[in-house]
Write a protein that holds these residues in place. Structure first.
Motif, PDB file in Angstrom:
ATOM      1  N   LYS A 179     -47.096  57.898  -9.427  1.00  0.00           N
ATOM      2  CA  LYS A 179     -45.962  59.004 -10.310  1.00  0.00           C
ATOM      3  C   LYS A 179     -43.980  58.787  -9.666  1.00  0.00           C
ATOM      4  O   LYS A 179     -44.691  59.365  -8.650  1.00  0.00           O
ATOM      5  CB  LYS A 179     -46.763  59.801 -10.756  1.00  0.00           C
ATOM      6  CG  LYS A 179     -45.511  60.437 -11.804  1.00  0.00           C
ATOM      7  CD  LYS A 179     -46.405  62.340 -11.952  1.00  0.00           C
ATOM      8  CE  LYS A 179     -45.897  62.713 -13.091  1.00  0.00           C
ATOM      9  NZ  LYS A 179     -44.669  62.059 -14.445  1.00  0.00           N
ATOM     10  N   GLU A 235     -36.647  58.915 -12.645  1.00  0.00           N
ATOM     11  CA  GLU A 235     -37.540  59.722 -13.956  1.00  0.00           C
ATOM     12  C   GLU A 235     -35.982  59.361 -15.119  1.00  0.00           C
ATOM     13  O   GLU A 235     -36.477  59.064 -16.199  1.00  0.00           O
ATOM     14  CB  GLU A 235     -37.222  61.242 -13.940  1.00  0.00           C
ATOM     15  CG  GLU A 235     -39.305  61.421 -12.645  1.00  0.00           C
ATOM     16  CD  GLU A 235     -40.026  61.099 -13.489  1.00  0.00           C
ATOM     17  OE1 GLU A 235     -39.793  60.162 -14.710  1.00  0.00           O
ATOM     18  OE2 GLU A 235     -40.995  61.017 -13.125  1.00  0.00           O
ATOM     19  N   ALA A 236     -34.929  59.518 -14.261  1.00  0.00           N
ATOM     20  CA  ALA A 236     -33.905  59.751 -15.997  1.00  0.00           C
ATOM     21  C   ALA A 236     -33.338  57.972 -16.258  1.00  0.00           C
ATOM     22  O   ALA A 236     -33.516  57.530 -17.612  1.00  0.00           O
ATOM     23  CB  ALA A 236     -32.597  60.369 -15.134  1.00  0.00           C
ATOM     24  N   LEU A 260     -35.936  55.698 -15.889  1.00  0.00           N
ATOM     25  CA  LEU A 260     -37.092  55.032 -16.414  1.00  0.00           C
ATOM     26  C   LEU A 260     -37.057  55.809 -18.380  1.00  0.00           C
ATOM     27  O   LEU A 260     -37.121  55.111 -18.987  1.00  0.00           O
ATOM     28  CB  LEU A 260     -38.434  55.815 -16.777  1.00  0.00           C
ATOM     29  CG  LEU A 260     -38.733  55.175 -14.799  1.00  0.00           C
ATOM     30  CD1 LEU A 260     -39.920  55.799 -14.226  1.00  0.00           C
ATOM     31  CD2 LEU A 260     -38.595  53.719 -15.394  1.00  0.00           C
ATOM     32  N   SER A 261     -36.336  57.583 -18.608  1.00  0.00           N
ATOM     33  CA  SER A 261     -35.846  57.322 -19.577  1.00  0.00           C
ATOM     34  C   SER A 261     -35.343  57.180 -20.770  1.00  0.00           C
ATOM     35  O   SER A 261     -35.977  56.958 -21.643  1.00  0.00           O
ATOM     36  CB  SER A 261     -35.982  59.146 -19.286  1.00  0.00           C
ATOM     37  OG  SER A 261     -37.172  59.907 -19.130  1.00  0.00           O
ATOM     38  N   ALA A 262     -34.136  57.156 -19.971  1.00  0.00           N
ATOM     39  CA  ALA A 262     -32.857  55.789 -20.767  1.00  0.00           C
ATOM     40  C   ALA A 262     -33.165  54.490 -20.825  1.00  0.00           C
ATOM     41  O   ALA A 262     -32.792  54.035 -22.022  1.00  0.00           O
ATOM     42  CB  ALA A 262     -31.948  55.966 -19.274  1.00  0.00           C
ATOM     43  N   HIS A 275     -36.184  53.815 -21.740  1.00  0.00           N
ATOM     44  CA  HIS A 275     -37.559  53.791 -22.766  1.00  0.00           C
ATOM     45  C   HIS A 275     -37.058  54.188 -24.174  1.00  0.00           C
ATOM     46  O   HIS A 275     -37.271  54.010 -25.363  1.00  0.00           O
ATOM     47  CB  HIS A 275     -38.815  54.553 -22.500  1.00  0.00           C
ATOM     48  CG  HIS A 275     -39.649  54.280 -21.296  1.00  0.00           C
ATOM     49  ND1 HIS A 275     -40.236  54.971 -20.522  1.00  0.00           N
ATOM     50  CD2 HIS A 275     -39.921  52.650 -20.491  1.00  0.00           C
ATOM     51  CE1 HIS A 275     -40.418  54.150 -19.463  1.00  0.00           C
ATOM     52  NE2 HIS A 275     -40.592  53.227 -20.136  1.00  0.00           N
ATOM     53  N   GLN A 276     -36.260  55.359 -24.223  1.00  0.00           N
ATOM     54  CA  GLN A 276     -35.681  56.198 -25.111  1.00  0.00           C
ATOM     55  C   GLN A 276     -34.621  54.752 -25.928  1.00  0.00           C
ATOM     56  O   GLN A 276     -33.987  54.795 -26.451  1.00  0.00           O
ATOM     57  CB  GLN A 276     -34.750  56.787 -24.880  1.00  0.00           C
ATOM     58  CG  GLN A 276     -35.434  58.244 -24.510  1.00  0.00           C
ATOM     59  CD  GLN A 276     -34.585  59.402 -24.421  1.00  0.00           C
ATOM     60  OE1 GLN A 276     -33.514  59.237 -23.894  1.00  0.00           O
ATOM     61  NE2 GLN A 276     -35.649  60.253 -23.094  1.00  0.00           N
ATOM     62  N   SER A 277     -34.228  53.879 -25.091  1.00  0.00           N
ATOM     63  CA  SER A 277     -32.867  52.697 -25.491  1.00  0.00           C
ATOM     64  C   SER A 277     -33.965  51.457 -26.125  1.00  0.00           C
ATOM     65  O   SER A 277     -32.973  50.971 -27.014  1.00  0.00           O
ATOM     66  CB  SER A 277     -32.409  51.906 -24.408  1.00  0.00           C
ATOM     67  OG  SER A 277     -32.636  51.253 -23.964  1.00  0.00           O
TER      68      SER A 277
END
Length: 302
Positions: free
Chosen positions: A281, A288-289, A291-293, A295-297
């Motif tokens: 993890k 983390e930012a 990965l988040s970007a 996935h969100q896009s």
């Protein structure tokens, strides 16, 4: 009776001697007398109960225990340097992210993946190293890097305690300078026989897929260049030396950045991009930012 508690000052002197290749140069670097360094080195060997160096002529050469000790000392003192840097940066309120980037990863892709780290509430200081996958993977395993961005997953069965996280997957496109696109775009891909191509070398994860695609379409390209470094490949492409493959996700940037236009799409050849970490993890807020970007896009696939 041997003392199993290693004196880290003695270990540091050993590390400097190993790096400098001689006690004399190590003493000069440390600002100490040659006899002092030699004595401390002898105390370390007495402590561990093994010879760490042997003389070959006038040269000091590491023994097998010495090479093992050096591999650990590298980790210890590199982490010590990183600790000092981290403590120094703590007062600035800026987080440090040390990233390895495989030379096969397009620079535009690397920028797109790292861009979210520049927009965090806590400022991030990026330290980026580019190189070959295997060398960067070794640095990651030694904790010299926080994360590795690459175009391949780590092979199963490896002894390294590292883990692959798929960032996104993209189909590829063939692009090139306008003159080449005008010539080879119509009737794509049937008219690509003897078309000039710039390709990654065969140790690149994408190359095998490209070769299979050529074979399936009975295309015999004129390979005018093979490149380990993606940036160099793109430079030749920018100069019109040949057609080349690129992730479709970068299509909007290619004309502006490389002067390259679309020749044809290749949905059968898909390129993956991964973040490799030391932990199952990822815990670094900047990673983390990323990965988040992604996935969100909705850029997990393209």
């Amino acid at each position: 009776m041997k003392n199993h508690n290693i004196n880290f000052r003695h270990l540091y002197y050993f590390w400097v001697v190993a790096k400098e290749g001689s006690v004399t140069r190590a003493a000069e670097r440390l600002g100490l007398a040659i006899q002092t360094v030699g004595t401390q080195l002898g105390l370390l060997e007495q402590s561990v109960g093994k010879a760490l160096f042997t003389l070959q002529g006038r040269r000091l050469v590491l023994t097998e225990p010495g090479r093992l000790a050096l591999s650990y000392a590298d980790q210890i003192f590199l982490l010590g340097e990183q600790l000092q840097e981290a403590l120094g940066e703590a007062d600035t309120g800026r987080a440090r992210l040390t990233v390895g980037i495989s030379d096969s990863v397009p620079k535009l892709t690397a920028f797109r993946l790292l861009e979210p780290t520049l927009q965090l509430a806590t400022p991030v200081r990026l330290v980026c190293f580019e190189g070959q996958f295997e060398a960067l993977l070794a640095d990651l395993a030694l904790h010299k890097l926080d994360v590795l961005l690459t175009d391949r997953a780590v092979r199963s069965g490896t002894t390294l305690r590292v883990f692959s996280h798929l960032l996104f997957e993209s189909e590829t496109i063939v692009v090139g300078a306008q003159a080449l696109a005008d010539r080879y775009g119509p009737g794509f891909p049937k008219n690509l026989n003897q078309a000039p191509f710039l390709l990654p070398t065969r140790n690149n994860a994408l190359r095998g897929k490209i070769d299979e695609w050529f074979e399936s379409h009975e295309v015999r390209p004129d390979v005018v260049g093979e490149f380990e470094d993606n940036a160099l490949l793109n430079t030749f492409g920018r100069r019109g030396a040949g057609l080349f493959f690129s992730p479709a996700a970068l299509a909007s940037d290619l004309s502006e950045q490389l002067g390259a236009v679309l020749v044809g799409t290749v949905p059968q050849v898909r390129e993956q991009f991964y973040a490799i970490s030391n932990e199952r993890k990822i815990q670094h807020p900047a990673v983390e930012a990323i990965l988040s970007a992604v996935h969100q896009s909705g850029s997990g696939t393209a």
